[in-house]
Enzyme design. Structure first.
Site, PDB file in Angstrom:
ATOM      1  N   GLU A   1       0.871  -1.175   0.000  1.00  0.00           N
ATOM      2  CA  GLU A   1       0.000   0.000   0.000  1.00  0.00           C
ATOM      3  C   GLU A   1       0.907   1.223   0.000  1.00  0.00           C
ATOM      4  O   GLU A   1       1.821   1.309   0.805  1.00  0.00           O
ATOM      5  CB  GLU A   1      -0.836   0.037   1.278  1.00  0.00           C
ATOM      6  CG  GLU A   1      -1.922  -0.997   1.330  1.00  0.00           C
ATOM      7  CD  GLU A   1      -2.628  -0.925   2.681  1.00  0.00           C
ATOM      8  OE1 GLU A   1      -3.230   0.126   2.975  1.00  0.00           O
ATOM      9  OE2 GLU A   1      -2.530  -1.910   3.433  1.00  0.00           O
TER      10      GLU A   1
ATOM     11  N   ARG B   1       6.202 -13.750   8.825  1.00  0.00           N
ATOM     12  CA  ARG B   1       6.789 -12.427   8.612  1.00  0.00           C
ATOM     13  C   ARG B   1       8.095 -12.296   9.390  1.00  0.00           C
ATOM     14  O   ARG B   1       8.365 -13.050  10.327  1.00  0.00           O
ATOM     15  CB  ARG B   1       5.810 -11.325   8.993  1.00  0.00           C
ATOM     16  CG  ARG B   1       5.667 -11.116  10.498  1.00  0.00           C
ATOM     17  CD  ARG B   1       4.572 -10.140  10.806  1.00  0.00           C
ATOM     18  NE  ARG B   1       4.872  -8.805  10.303  1.00  0.00           N
ATOM     19  CZ  ARG B   1       3.967  -7.835  10.241  1.00  0.00           C
ATOM     20  NH1 ARG B   1       2.722  -8.054  10.628  1.00  0.00           N
ATOM     21  NH2 ARG B   1       4.289  -6.652   9.815  1.00  0.00           N
TER      22      ARG B   1
ATOM     23  N   LYS C   1       3.894   2.109  11.284  1.00  0.00           N
ATOM     24  CA  LYS C   1       3.936   3.445  10.693  1.00  0.00           C
ATOM     25  C   LYS C   1       3.547   4.509  11.695  1.00  0.00           C
ATOM     26  O   LYS C   1       4.149   5.572  11.781  1.00  0.00           O
ATOM     27  CB  LYS C   1       2.937   3.526   9.539  1.00  0.00           C
ATOM     28  CG  LYS C   1       3.423   2.877   8.296  1.00  0.00           C
ATOM     29  CD  LYS C   1       2.272   2.751   7.299  1.00  0.00           C
ATOM     30  CE  LYS C   1       2.529   1.535   6.443  1.00  0.00           C
ATOM     31  NZ  LYS C   1       1.330   0.959   5.865  1.00  0.00           N
TER      32      LYS C   1
END
Ligand SMILES: *[C@@H]1O[C@H](CO)[C@@H](O)[C@H](O)[C@H]1NC(C)=O
Ligand SMILES: *[C@@H]1O[C@H](CO)[C@@H](O)[C@H](O)[C@H]1NC(C)=O
Ligand SMILES: *[C@@H]1O[C@H](CO)[C@@H](O)[C@H](O)[C@H]1NC(C)=O
Ligand SMILES: *[C@@H]1O[C@H](CO)[C@@H](O)[C@H](O)[C@H]1NC(C)=O
Ligand SMILES: *[C@@H]1O[C@H](CO)[C@@H](O)[C@H](O)[C@H]1NC(C)=O
Ligand SMILES: *[C@@H]1O[C@H](CO)[C@@H](O)[C@H](O)[C@H]1NC(C)=O
Ligand SMILES: *[C@@H]1O[C@H](CO)[C@@H](O)[C@H](O)[C@H]1NC(C)=O
Length: 834
Positions: A260, A484, A494
């Site tokens: 994204e 991950r 973020k």
């Protein structure tokens, strides 16, 4: 929904030679089924039955035609005849034939058609060999690393387009074997190191990693990646979907990296990049860079550019750059189709109501009042949503999934929502935007992705992914999930990083203490070290949280064999060597790497005044101490003779040692010193030493390995030290100029190749699409070295040096220069901790 007449059509299809299963599948797609009916009605030969292979090809033809406009019935019959005459024998050829007639008339002479569609194509194996050999020669192919791209390019040449892919591969393998020797023993170029093969990287000068250089090729052949299905093995609603997919991809691995564009990539993304681009490259496949831009409220132009830059910096080239927004119209059409199939409805519940109905963690979901509204009503309301008759949140399109399923991802997920923001690419064309759950699988499908690789957080989403593809009957990629990657003692969120930036705990998103990729790059971590790190960890389904110490160790190992070495002192202590005359200078030519002569040499002055590291002197000697103390002798790296300290001067008020008086041991029998230390000489005519305005040393940003929720309370106090006294030998200048020139050259070559071979740099449909440039690969960080006995350093982006601008002929410090170094990593694990 099966209608009564469907049975007749199935019988009709079976009568020409399709199996019952294939006939039933064919009936499910109304558009191509109608075409197939016409084909049968119009040809008596077909009507009387053909073999099952031809029947399958006719069925593929009906699919190809249903997706094509402008191929009228006489052209269609031409193709039918070619199938019956056994001129067209593969699905690939059928698609080529339909494509051919989109832009060609039927002519008496069928040469063009035959050529374009590979009719009657044969090629002698010897000829394939010759083509392969010619290709290798004329393209300067130099080793096994180029095998994949070579096979790909060969398969897309006019001459080999219709050759059997297996034969092409066999021939290429054989020619490579003749030319370059067995693959296993081929010497890797070694830009990427691993624990098992640390010496392979010695001497590499390349700034950039490429996956072909990863010695741990097996990472793609074992574990999670080794167990993935082969293209085409993923289940489909109907076999035609598979055939059409394979006809487009030619059975290649097609993957995508779909970030994204609402933030900077971090170290965790390097795994996603490695897995998607690397797996495709390893299998001679293709990988898209797809910006998943379905939330206009959060996207910013700077992220698009930065994402492409980071992918390329890590050594990969996207095959194509696409956007989810490229497919807004197709997605909308599929949403309408979904409603028509009674598998979606417009819902007016509030978010609160939806949450309650969905059972929010306690028990079974409930259907809402809108779930059973008539299809026509939902269609009309969806149009109203699109036409701006509702404000955000007043209406949503929801999928009609399965409320009895145990998986919350099946509880009528939102497919479309209204958002008031203009979109950076589609402007105000749309006020409704598809959600991730609706978009991701369908765009994967439209882009013919063979392997949709993502992290394990998305396991539950696989069911809704499959559900939606099947609900609208499109090709269904297979989603597979790996664990991950995260690092201890860092933050990746973020929101948290933004807070750190906004509140001034760090200096921007590329502060070298962070683990965003732009930070690591700025700090001087080589991209090859990151690829090496990820590849050494391997890919499994288990999430991994790795200590930063292990990451730093990989960086250190990588730099060990690749970084040139310079003499450097951080806290200089002046040394006057009394028995060297004032004006005497001896130049010393020294290698830049003890084991890799190719890395070159530097020429440095040795004079009466030198500087050593203050820590290399003590006033009190001891038995196990071998460096300088009064009366003690020590070696100077590469200098002609050792020195012995005869006395020292201290500042009268502070007591601090300010100068040593030494004697050069240049007479009598040579004494072999027990230790060597680094030094730099004062010699103004050659610009020695190079004084560094700022040397930035980074320590850990957080106190804890597991950063607590209240991360701000955990910020360490000494994470940045700035040293203003450091000095480097004059060899720095030639090293810096060479490193920059090498990086620029390599970046240009890579970019030229990428823009030629891929669509990365050329598509430029709209002005804001980021383009591959060589400039984006080159930065100050390409100037990297080991300060002998001190640490690894790289030039910071804040540095300004006239000598490093392109084409500059100067190689000394100029007025206005500002030299800033970052410590990439210490020489030993503990050295950095205070
Ligand atoms: C078959 O084709 C003929 C013309 O060739 C047409 O008149 C007839 O309606 C067709 N039948 C069906 C069932 O489509
Ligand atoms: C059947 O074929 C004839 C001639 O080949 C053509 O004129 C006619 O339009 C075709 N019928 C259909 C239904 O496509
Ligand atoms: C098909 O299209 C071509 C070119 O447009 C035309 O010459 C031909 O007559 C058409 N045939 C039929 C059956 O419509
Ligand atoms: C191949 O290498 C030669 C010599 O290095 C060079 O002159 C030539 O331009 C190269 N050709 C290609 C296609 O890169
Ligand atoms: C390709 O090589 C393999 C192994 O050498 C062999 O089994 C196969 O028959 C070859 N295929 C073709 C089409 O030449
Ligand atoms: C994907 O494959 C379909 C056939 O299944 C084809 O029509 C389409 O053009 C392909 N799309 C891309 C982007 O390759
Ligand atoms: C894209 O460019 C890279 C770098 O030149 C090359 O290795 C890769 O094979 C290209 N990809 C394709 C699909 O041609």
């Amino acid at each position: 929904m099966s209608k009564p007449e469907d049975g007749d059509i199935v019988s009709l299809f079976v009568s020409i030679g399709l199996t019952k299963g294939k006939a039933e599948e064919a009936v499910k797609a109304p558009k191509s089924a109608t075409i197939l009916k016409d084909i049968i009605n119009n040809s008596s030969s077909v009507k009387s039955g053909v073999d099952d292979k031809k029947a399958t090809l006719l069925s593929a033809l009906s699919i190809a035609l249903s997706k094509s406009a402008g191929v009228n019935s006489s052209r269609r019959d031409y193709i039918v005849k070619a199938i019956l005459d056994a001129k067209l024998v593969s699905v690939d050829q059928i698609f080529a034939a339909v494509k051919f007639f989109e832009s060609h008339e039927i002519t008496e002479d069928d040469t063009d058609f035959n050529k374009e569609c590979g009719v009657g194509f044969t090629i002698a194996p010897e000829r394939i060999n010759t083509v392969v050999e010619d290709y290798i020669t004329s393209n300067n192919i130099s080793g096994w690393a180029s095998l994949g791209p070579t096979i790909n390019s060969l398969k897309s040449t006019q001459e080999l387009r219709w050759a059997s892919p297996l034969e092409v591969k066999n021939a290429t393998d054989k020619v490579f074997l003749d030319k370059f020797g067995p693959k296993e023993t081929a010497k890797p170029k070694g830009k990427v190191c691993s624990k098992s093969a640390p010496t392979q990287k010695l001497g590499s000068k390349s700034e950039f990693a490429t996956v072909q250089d990863a010695p741990r090729k097996s990472v793609f052949e074992e574990g999670f990646l080794g167990a993935l299905h082969r293209p085409g093995e993923n289940p489909q609603m109907r076999p035609e979907l598979r055939d059409a997919h394979l006809a487009v991809t030619g059975g290649q691995v097609w993957t995508r990296f779909p970030p994204e564009p609402n933030g900077f990539l971090h170290i965790g993304h390097s795994k996603a990049i490695f897995v998607n681009f690397g797996y495709a490259a390893h299998n001679n496949g293709r990988c898209y860079l797809r910006y998943d831009d379905t939330n206009p409220e959060k996207e910013e132009a700077k992220y698009f550019e930065s994402i492409l830059e980071m992918v390329r910096w890590l050594g990969f080239e996207p095959w194509k750059i696409t956007y989810s927004s490229d497919y807004f119209q197709e997605l909308y059409d599929l949403a309408v189709e979904l409603i028509k199939r009674d598998k979606a409805y417009v819902c007016h519940c509030t978010q609160e109501e939806i949450k309650v109905d969905r059972g929010e963690k306690k028990g079974k979901p409930r259907p809402c009042a809108h779930r059973t509204r008539p299809v026509e009503e939902s269609l009309a309301e969806f149009t109203n949503m699109r036409d701006g008759k509702y404000k955000p949140k007043e209406a949503n399109l929801r999928m009609k999934q399965d409320l009895d399923d145990g998986n919350p991802q099946m509880w009528d997920l939102t497919a479309y929502r209204i958002l008031d923001s203009p979109h950076h690419r589609t402007g105000d064309k749309w006020t409704i935007y598809p959600t991730y759950d609706f978009t991701h699988c369908l765009v994967d499908s439209m882009e013919n992705i063979s392997h949709s690789l993502c992290t394990t957080e998305f396991i539950a989403s696989r069911q809704s992914y499959d559900w939606l593809c099947d609900a609208v009957e499109v090709y269904k990629p297979r989603q597979s999930e790996y664990g991950r990657l995260s690092l201890e003692g860092t933050i990746m969120s973020k929101r948290k990083i933004l807070q750190m930036v906004d509140e001034g705990h760090v200096n921007g998103w590329d502060d070298p203490r962070l683990y965003t990729l732009i930070s690591l790059r700025r700090r001087g971590v080589p991209p090859g070290a990151i690829i090496s790190f990820v590849s050494t960890l391997g890919v499994t389904t288990a999430p991994s949280t790795i200590e930063t110490a292990r990451f730093e160790e990989t960086v250190r190992q990588y730099l060990e064999g690749t970084a040139r070495r310079l003499l450097m002192v951080m806290k200089p202590l002046k040394v006057t060597i009394e028995n060297i005359p004032q004006d005497q200078v001896v130049f010393v030519e020294k290698p830049l790497h003890p084991k890799v002569p190719e890395l070159g040499t530097s020429r440095i002055p040795f004079t009466r005044t030198i500087y050593i590291e203050a820590d290399d002197f003590r006033t009190e000697d001891s038995k196990d101490y071998f460096r300088l103390a009064p009366g003690k002798t020590v070696g100077l790296f590469q200098a002609p003779h050792p020195i012995t300290c005869t006395s020292f001067k201290a500042d009268s008020s502070t007591g601090e040692i300010v100068e040593l008086i030494c004697k050069l041991e240049n007479e009598g029998p040579a004494k072999k010193p027990k230790a060597y230390i680094q030094w730099v000489a004062e010699h103004a005519p050659s610009g020695s030493p190079v004084r560094v305005d700022e040397t930035r040393i980074f320590n850990r940003l957080f106190k804890s390995d597991v950063v607590p929720k209240d991360f701000k309370a955990d910020i360490a106090s000494n994470s940045l030290e700035v040293v203003k006294t450091a000095m480097v030998e004059v060899g720095f200048w030639s090293l810096a100029k060479v490193a920059m020139a090498e990086a620029r050259k390599e970046a240009e070559e890579r970019t030229k190749k990428a823009t030629k071979e891929n669509e990365t740099g050329t598509h430029g449909l709209d002005d804001d699409t980021p383009v591959a440039t060589s400039a984006q690969l080159v930065g100050n960080e390409c100037v990297r070295f080991q300060g002998l006995r001190v640490g690894y350093f790289a030039l910071d982006k804040d540095a300004r040096m006239a000598a490093l601008t392109e084409g500059s002929t100067t190689s000394v410090r100029e007025q206005g220069d500002f030299l800033v170094l970052n410590r990439v990593v210490s020489l030993k694990e503990d050295a950095g901790k205070s």
